[in-house]
Design a protein around this motif. Structure first.
Motif, PDB file in Angstrom:
ATOM      1  N   ASP A 155       0.822  -1.207   0.000  1.00 18.20           N
ATOM      2  CA  ASP A 155       0.000   0.000   0.000  1.00 18.20           C
ATOM      3  C   ASP A 155       0.858   1.259   0.000  1.00 18.20           C
ATOM      4  O   ASP A 155       0.475   2.278  -0.590  1.00 18.20           O
ATOM      5  N   VAL A 156       2.003   1.206   0.662  1.00 21.21           N
ATOM      6  CA  VAL A 156       2.932   2.333   0.618  1.00 21.21           C
ATOM      7  C   VAL A 156       3.425   2.539  -0.820  1.00 21.21           C
ATOM      8  O   VAL A 156       3.480   3.670  -1.328  1.00 21.21           O
ATOM      9  N   ILE A 157       3.771   1.457  -1.492  1.00 26.32           N
ATOM     10  CA  ILE A 157       4.214   1.541  -2.892  1.00 26.32           C
ATOM     11  C   ILE A 157       3.116   2.155  -3.759  1.00 26.32           C
ATOM     12  O   ILE A 157       3.379   3.007  -4.622  1.00 26.32           O
ATOM     13  N   GLU A 158       1.878   1.746  -3.516  1.00 23.87           N
ATOM     14  CA  GLU A 158       0.746   2.290  -4.263  1.00 23.87           C
ATOM     15  C   GLU A 158       0.633   3.802  -4.047  1.00 23.87           C
ATOM     16  O   GLU A 158       0.372   4.565  -4.978  1.00 23.87           O
ATOM     17  N   GLY A 159       0.824   4.227  -2.813  1.00 26.86           N
ATOM     18  CA  GLY A 159       0.773   5.668  -2.532  1.00 26.86           C
ATOM     19  C   GLY A 159       1.869   6.438  -3.236  1.00 26.86           C
ATOM     20  O   GLY A 159       1.641   7.532  -3.778  1.00 26.86           O
ATOM     21  N   GLN A 160       3.080   5.878  -3.259  1.00 28.33           N
ATOM     22  CA  GLN A 160       4.188   6.564  -3.944  1.00 28.33           C
ATOM     23  C   GLN A 160       3.951   6.625  -5.456  1.00 28.33           C
ATOM     24  O   GLN A 160       4.453   7.512  -6.144  1.00 28.33           O
ATOM     25  N   ALA A 161       3.163   5.679  -5.996  1.00 26.92           N
ATOM     26  CA  ALA A 161       2.849   5.684  -7.428  1.00 26.92           C
ATOM     27  C   ALA A 161       2.098   6.944  -7.838  1.00 26.92           C
ATOM     28  O   ALA A 161       2.088   7.311  -9.019  1.00 26.92           O
ATOM     29  N   SER A 162       1.474   7.617  -6.870  1.00 30.26           N
ATOM     30  CA  SER A 162       0.750   8.853  -7.187  1.00 30.26           C
ATOM     31  C   SER A 162       1.673   9.916  -7.779  1.00 30.26           C
ATOM     32  O   SER A 162       1.213  10.800  -8.508  1.00 30.26           O
ATOM     33  N   VAL A 163       2.960   9.839  -7.491  1.00 27.61           N
ATOM     34  CA  VAL A 163       3.917  10.761  -8.113  1.00 27.61           C
ATOM     35  C   VAL A 163       3.888  10.582  -9.631  1.00 27.61           C
ATOM     36  O   VAL A 163       3.874  11.550 -10.395  1.00 27.61           O
ATOM     37  N   GLY A 164       3.856   9.325 -10.081  1.00 31.06           N
ATOM     38  CA  GLY A 164       3.800   9.045 -11.508  1.00 31.06           C
ATOM     39  C   GLY A 164       2.493   9.498 -12.137  1.00 31.06           C
ATOM     40  O   GLY A 164       2.474  10.005 -13.273  1.00 31.06           O
ATOM     41  N   VAL A 165       1.376   9.325 -11.419  1.00 35.88           N
ATOM     42  CA  VAL A 165       0.079   9.777 -11.925  1.00 35.88           C
ATOM     43  C   VAL A 165       0.109  11.276 -12.165  1.00 35.88           C
ATOM     44  O   VAL A 165      -0.329  11.769 -13.225  1.00 35.88           O
ATOM     45  N   GLU A 166       0.649  12.026 -11.213  1.00 39.70           N
ATOM     46  CA  GLU A 166       0.698  13.484 -11.343  1.00 39.70           C
ATOM     47  C   GLU A 166       1.628  13.913 -12.476  1.00 39.70           C
ATOM     48  O   GLU A 166       1.330  14.853 -13.214  1.00 39.70           O
ATOM     49  N   ILE A 167       2.746  13.243 -12.621  1.00 40.32           N
ATOM     50  CA  ILE A 167       3.687  13.591 -13.690  1.00 40.32           C
ATOM     51  C   ILE A 167       3.009  13.510 -15.045  1.00 40.32           C
ATOM     52  O   ILE A 167       3.095  14.437 -15.873  1.00 40.32           O
ATOM     53  N   LEU A 168       2.307  12.419 -15.316  1.00 42.62           N
ATOM     54  CA  LEU A 168       1.665  12.229 -16.616  1.00 42.62           C
ATOM     55  C   LEU A 168       0.554  13.254 -16.831  1.00 42.62           C
ATOM     56  O   LEU A 168       0.411  13.817 -17.926  1.00 42.62           O
ATOM     57  N   ALA A 189       9.493   1.663  -7.339  1.00 43.01           N
ATOM     58  CA  ALA A 189       8.547   0.594  -7.660  1.00 43.01           C
ATOM     59  C   ALA A 189       7.182   1.162  -8.005  1.00 43.01           C
ATOM     60  O   ALA A 189       6.527   0.707  -8.960  1.00 43.01           O
ATOM     61  N   GLY A 190       6.731   2.150  -7.249  1.00 45.91           N
ATOM     62  CA  GLY A 190       5.411   2.728  -7.491  1.00 45.91           C
ATOM     63  C   GLY A 190       5.330   3.492  -8.793  1.00 45.91           C
ATOM     64  O   GLY A 190       4.406   3.290  -9.598  1.00 45.91           O
ATOM     65  N   VAL A 191       6.279   4.394  -9.028  1.00 44.20           N
ATOM     66  CA  VAL A 191       6.244   5.236 -10.232  1.00 44.20           C
ATOM     67  C   VAL A 191       6.404   4.397 -11.495  1.00 44.20           C
ATOM     68  O   VAL A 191       5.672   4.572 -12.478  1.00 44.20           O
ATOM     69  N   THR A 192       7.351   3.464 -11.492  1.00 45.21           N
ATOM     70  CA  THR A 192       7.536   2.629 -12.685  1.00 45.21           C
ATOM     71  C   THR A 192       6.351   1.699 -12.888  1.00 45.21           C
ATOM     72  O   THR A 192       5.947   1.429 -14.023  1.00 45.21           O
ATOM     73  N   GLY A 193       5.772   1.220 -11.792  1.00 38.99           N
ATOM     74  CA  GLY A 193       4.621   0.338 -11.906  1.00 38.99           C
ATOM     75  C   GLY A 193       3.459   1.009 -12.609  1.00 38.99           C
ATOM     76  O   GLY A 193       2.723   0.364 -13.373  1.00 38.99           O
ATOM     77  N   TYR A 194       3.286   2.299 -12.382  1.00 35.88           N
ATOM     78  CA  TYR A 194       2.211   3.047 -13.040  1.00 35.88           C
ATOM     79  C   TYR A 194       2.583   3.435 -14.462  1.00 35.88           C
ATOM     80  O   TYR A 194       1.812   3.209 -15.406  1.00 35.88           O
ATOM     81  N   LEU A 195       3.757   4.003 -14.652  1.00 32.72           N
ATOM     82  CA  LEU A 195       4.120   4.536 -15.963  1.00 32.72           C
ATOM     83  C   LEU A 195       4.419   3.447 -16.992  1.00 32.72           C
ATOM     84  O   LEU A 195       4.250   3.668 -18.190  1.00 32.72           O
TER      85      LEU A 195
END
Length: 415
Positions: A155-168, A189-195
């Motif tokens: 869940d922490v990784i999922e939260g950090q993925a929000s950085v990638g969501v905002e970038i795009l 892990a989060g940002v790459t997982g999303y992007l």
């Protein structure tokens, strides 16, 4: 779109209850230097001055959604994770017990207490973080609380993925490169997982401190391994062993895409950003900008996003940062000099110095013989090429000296 990408979007929406998206700003200075479009994702501008709030909030939110009576959270941290957990505890009005090493600077303790208010209790225990972590986990089991890991948590990784969501969303297109700082691996892990799902053409480069290259070691070994020694200077990313869950999401990467940034060079980058751009970054926060010089040929003409992961910098460290930057640039050196014990000897030595040379430190260590004494001397100059010329003049004059600038053991005891 994968479940993880959908969850990352939902995590991003939920974060809007705390703060607006952090700025994604084009940096003209860096863009001109590297012949690329360099954008900085300013995670140093969250309410707690780092991205760690994203993961802590998301993990706490998701747990409380499934376990409404979850009202006591525990973590072990000496820095940004502690502040993120404290902020989230106050937001949800739950109890937080935050364990910190006894050696934690008072500034970090005070900031954590400010963010958490009466919701948070801070426990100082252990001289080393491993001792602090063990104590926090024992307490968590005894108290029946919930432990919030800084990076080894889905869940922490999922939260950090929000950085990638905002970038795009903010850039409006897929960047050519995203440069990610790595400590425990949660952000990467989060940002790459999303992007990798939403912008598959984007390439990634990873950077960790040279004295804490746990991701590189894991990639080579095929699994997380503990480093035998870690340089703690880049405290926000100096991790001995990358998290198992983050590494499980990063196994696809190539070892050649994981770079190491020397600690002294990071100091040079921090000072440059402060003096030229007015941007205050902590050592870990400057990692992605620092490594651009190693990527110069790859990124020319490309759109590059660097994640400035944090700005919790204690200005009491500034003299040390300046000195390390000077040493990396070749503008400051330390010598042990064998000085004759006679009238006029110091004057003769001073005449060896050039017009741009300055004595920053001068200390007699001890007399090694009746007629000679050992001197610790620190010299600063305006141009790195001045030192070879000085050394030649000293040799020609018959001086015996030793350059200890890069001797870690002697420098630790004498400097």
């Amino acid at each position: 779109m994968t479940d993880f990408a959908q969850d990352a979007i939902e995590a991003t929406r939920s974060l809007r209850a705390l703060f607006d998206p952090t700025p994604l700003s084009r940096n003209a200075f860096l863009s001109q230097r590297y012949g690329a479009e360099i954008w900085l994702k300013r995670e140093d501008l969250t309410p707690v001055r780092s991205y760690k709030l994203r993961g802590a909030f998301t993990a706490m939110r998701k747990l409380r959604a499934t376990t409404p009576d979850a009202d006591h959270f525990v973590c072990a941290s000496a820095g940004n994770h502690a502040q993120g957990v404290a902020f989230a505890c106050r937001h949800f009005d739950v109890k937080g017990t935050i364990f910190m090493p006894v050696t934690t600077p008072q500034q970090k303790i005070d900031k954590t207490r400010t963010f958490g208010g009466s919701n948070v209790e801070i426990v100082l225990v252990g001289d080393y973080f491993d001792d602090t972590l063990a104590a926090s986990q024992r307490f968590c089991d005894e108290a029946g609380a919930y432990f919030l890991a800084p990076f080894d948590n889905s869940d922490v990784i999922e939260g950090q993925a929000s950085v990638g969501v905002e970038i795009l969303d903010q850039l409006g297109k897929a960047p050519d490169f995203v440069v990610l700082p790595v400590g425990g691996g949660g952000l990467a892990a989060g940002v790459t997982g999303y992007l990798r799902v939403t912008a598959p053409e984007t390439q990634f480069r990873f950077v960790e401190p040279a004295g804490g290259a746990s991701l590189k070691a894991a990639v080579r070994a095929g699994q997380p391994v503990a480093l035998p020694h870690v340089d703690s200077f880049v405290d926000g990313a100096a991790v001995a062993k990358i998290g198992a869950k983050p590494f499980g999401r990063l196994e696809w990467l190539q070892a050649a895409h994981v770079l190491a940034a020397p600690e002294d060079r990071i100091c040079q980058t921090m000072l440059e950003l402060l003096n030229v751009e007015g941007i205050v970054l902590e050592p870990a926060g400057a990692l992605s900008v620092d490594v651009l010089r190693d990527l110069r040929d790859e990124i020319r003409g490309k759109t590059v996003v660097c994640i400035a992961s944090g700005g919790n910098f204690d200005f009491e460290r500034l003299p040390d940062v300046k000195e390390r930057a000077q040493k990396y640039s070749g503008l400051k050196k330390y010598f042990i000099l064998r000085m004759p014990q006679r009238p006029g000897a110091l004057r003769d030595f001073l005449q060896m110095l050039g017009p741009d040379d300055d004595i920053a430190r001068f200390e007699y260590l001890k007399k090694s013989a009746r007629n000679f004494g050992s001197v610790l001397i620190g010299l600063e100059t305006k141009r790195a090429e001045n030192f070879p010329a000085l050394k030649q003049r000293l040799q020609d004059a018959g001086y015996t000296y030793r350059d200890i600038t890069d001797d870690a053991i002697l420098a630790e005891f004498l400097i």
